[in-house]
Motif scaffolding. Structure first.
Motif, short mmCIF file in Angstrom:
data_model
loop_
_atom_site.label_atom_id
_atom_site.label_comp_id
_atom_site.label_asym_id
_atom_site.label_seq_id
_atom_site.Cartn_x
_atom_site.Cartn_y
_atom_site.Cartn_z
N SER A 1 13.28 6.20 -14.80
CA SER A 1 12.79 7.16 -15.78
C SER A 1 12.01 8.30 -15.15
N GLY A 2 11.97 8.34 -13.81
CA GLY A 2 11.30 9.44 -13.12
C GLY A 2 9.86 9.17 -12.75
N VAL A 3 9.39 7.95 -12.93
CA VAL A 3 8.01 7.59 -12.58
C VAL A 3 8.00 6.96 -11.19
N THR A 4 7.14 7.48 -10.32
CA THR A 4 7.01 6.94 -8.97
C THR A 4 6.11 5.69 -9.02
N VAL A 5 6.55 4.65 -8.39
CA VAL A 5 5.80 3.40 -8.38
C VAL A 5 5.28 3.13 -6.97
N LEU A 6 3.98 2.89 -6.88
CA LEU A 6 3.33 2.51 -5.63
C LEU A 6 2.79 1.10 -5.78
N VAL A 7 2.92 0.29 -4.75
CA VAL A 7 2.46 -1.10 -4.78
C VAL A 7 1.38 -1.27 -3.71
N LYS A 8 0.27 -1.83 -4.12
CA LYS A 8 -0.86 -2.02 -3.21
C LYS A 8 -1.25 -3.50 -3.15
N GLY A 9 -1.56 -3.99 -1.93
CA GLY A 9 -2.18 -5.29 -1.78
C GLY A 9 -1.26 -6.48 -1.92
N VAL A 10 -0.03 -6.41 -1.42
CA VAL A 10 0.85 -7.58 -1.47
C VAL A 10 0.31 -8.66 -0.52
N GLN A 11 0.06 -9.84 -1.05
CA GLN A 11 -0.45 -10.93 -0.22
C GLN A 11 0.67 -11.53 0.62
N GLU A 12 0.29 -12.03 1.79
CA GLU A 12 1.28 -12.56 2.72
C GLU A 12 2.08 -13.71 2.10
N ARG A 13 1.43 -14.54 1.30
CA ARG A 13 2.12 -15.69 0.71
C ARG A 13 3.12 -15.30 -0.35
#
Length: 551
Positions: free
Chosen positions: A495-507
């Motif tokens: 839909s044209g929205v940029t998604v950023l992901v922060k803080g993915v845990q190693e597990r």
């Protein structure tokens, strides 16, 4: 070497005993006390199961000694129990009393294998409401099973205990007055005597008084009848077809033996707190000991054995320190078999029914029931469902359904605690911040919560150009949750929205990679470890990217 140590941990050692005179003295006295208490219970549970009073005595002796020597609890007392009598009753009704010995051996083998496989700690996963509901259900069944003997009748084989009790009362004959009076005498003595003198064995005194009264008055009530004057080993006859027919009963016996024995050992630990040290309880060794006890009991014509909570409590409160006390308890019962079976054979069945009725009432104290019901609505429902299914259907089925109900409420609680909450951007406001949505994930993203948690993100209102997903506080993420997260990212990007992901845990990286969730981001650089970096990147996009067109 590690395997050898594991095997040694399941076997008896010299450290199981303390032969200092002061310890031996208290163990012997405790064992004698428990033996006196166990005698009428062993008779009653043998009769109640359908296997006969002799089977109850044999189990108390043989299984009592084997479980004491090989078991994992230093103060546990084992033998026939009310719960096991409940499980055996339908087996006896369907296959006859001769099947009990074979079921005991088969069930014992399964329990032994469970101990060798280190499954002893699994009992810790049983919720408290399930345990208490199970206990209340067994108490109700034990009480109902005694009603026919209390009114001088016999129940139809395999009939539901409630229906059998109703039918027994309706079909009571002319002897009902005598049998009811016998039950009443036993009940009154068992309830009153402990208040007058706690040191006297109330159940044994009650049975003795009732038996003497019936003999002197020549009351026409059914008696236990002839008992063996010795214990002999005999291998039960069987065929492959017989084993197949009894497989279901053996599984039920094994499950109950494991659960009841480990719960009884836990109760013993709780009772001993604050008193003299008695050594650790080893759950896996306890299963091995109980399995061996049932196998040997079956070889001598006895019943499957379990740890007996009531007798174990008496043992601990009598000062027992080592497993010598449980061995002495079995020797006391053995002495009765070789010296007093003639007297024991004259005990009225109604007297044993009275003992079990009072015992069943003590199994489910009102205070405990009140605590479970008041704890929460979910615990009350779990408790009630488990108790009702125990009485109406089957003990093992009751535990299974109780676990399902408890798991449902637990998952619902976890799902309600999960969420993705929108929060303001950190630091001073900047131009274009109104086009950025920051969501912080908390709790669990699993199959029971993912749809609700992500619903608000996919429907982000206004002219949002960038969405930041903070995953650093996400405690649980399963495949369903990861897949749903990926679908949400793909929907927003489309839909044209940029998604950023922060803080993915190693597990969580493996499940996110396996489901392809992170691969749906618009760019591989849209994955951040630091929130400030993610916000800075979002502000850049918010200024550079035009607002997505609606629809």
């Amino acid at each position: 070497m590690r395997g050898l140590e594991a095997v040694k941990a399941l076997l008896p050692t010299r450290d199981d005993y303390d032969f200092r005179p002061s310890v031996v003295r208290v163990d012997v006295l405790a064992g004698v006390t428990v033996g006196v208490v166990a005698l009428p219970l062993a008779l009653a549970f043998g009769v109640s199961s359908g296997a006969g009073a002799a089977a109850g005595l044999v189990t108390a002796v043989v299984a009592g000694i084997v479980a004491a020597v090989f078991g994992g609890s230093p103060v546990q007392v084992s033998g026939p129990t009310g719960a096991m009598a409940v499980v055996l009753a339908p087996v006896v009704a369907a296959h006859g009393a001769s099947s009990v010995a074979l079921v005991s051996i088969m069930g014992g083998v399964l329990v032994l294998l469970a101990g060798a496989a280190r499954l002893g700690r699994l009992v810790g996963f049983l919720p408290w409401p399930v345990v208490e509901g199970f206990t209340l259900g067994i108490a109700c069944i034990i009480f109902l099973q005694q009603v026919p003997a209390a009114v001088g009748t016999t129940a139809a084989a395999g009939q539901n205990p409630f229906l059998a009790a109703v039918a027994a009362v309706a079909g009571a004959g002319s002897e009902v007055g005598w049998t009811v009076a016998t039950v009443a005498v036993v009940a009154v003595i068992m309830l009153v005597l402990p208040r007058l003198h706690r040191g006297l064995p109330a159940s044994l005194v009650a049975v003795a008084v009732a038996t003497v009264a019936v003999e002197l008055l020549h009351v026409p009530v059914p008696r236990i009848g002839a008992l063996p004057s010795s214990i002999d080993a005999t291998l039960p006859s069987f065929t492959p077809g017989t084993i197949g027919d009894l497989a279901g009963g053996a599984v039920a016996v094994a499950a109950l033996a494991a659960i009841e024995s480990l719960l009884s050992a836990r109760v013993a630990v709780a009772i001993t707190r604050g008193g003299p040290p008695v050594g650790p309880t080893r759950p896996d060794r306890e299963l091995v000991g109980q399995g061996l006890a049932s196998i040997v009991s079956g070889l001598f014509g006895g019943m499957p054995a379990t740890g007996a909570i009531a007798r174990t409590a008496v043992n601990v409160r009598s000062g027992a320190r080592t497993r010598l006390a449980a061995v002495v308890h079995a020797v006391v019962v053995l002495a009765v078999i070789y010296t007093a079976t003639g007297l024991v054979s004259r005990i009225p069945l109604a007297a044993l029914a009275g003992v079990l009725m009072v015992t069943s009432l003590r199994m489910a104290p009102v205070g405990t029931i009140r605590d479970v019901v008041r704890a929460s609505r979910s615990s009350a429902v779990t408790f009630a469902v488990t108790a009702i299914v125990t009485v109406a259907a089957d003990l093992i089925l009751a535990v299974e359904i109780g676990l399902v109900v408890a798991a449902f409420f637990a998952l619902r609680t976890v799902a309600r605690a999960a969420g993705a909450r929108r929060e303001p951007l950190p630091g001073a406001a900047a131009a274009g911040d109104e086009h950025i949505a920051l969501f912080r994930f908390e709790g669990a993203m699993f199959w029971g919560a993912s749809e609700r948690v992500l619903a608000g993100i996919a429907d982000a209102a206004g002219d949002v150009r960038v969405v930041i997903l903070r995953l650093s506080r996400l405690h649980l993420l399963d495949a369903t949750g990861a897949r749903a997260l990926g679908d949400t990212i793909e929907e927003l990007e489309a839909s044209g929205v940029t998604v950023l992901v922060k803080g993915v845990q190693e597990r969580h990286r493996h499940v996110l990679a396996a489901t392809g969730a992170l691969g749906r981001l618009g760019h591989e650089d849209h994955l951040f470890a630091n929130l400030d970096d993610a916000v800075a990147h979002a502000r850049f996009h918010a200024r550079a990217v035009p607002a997505p067109s609606p629809g």
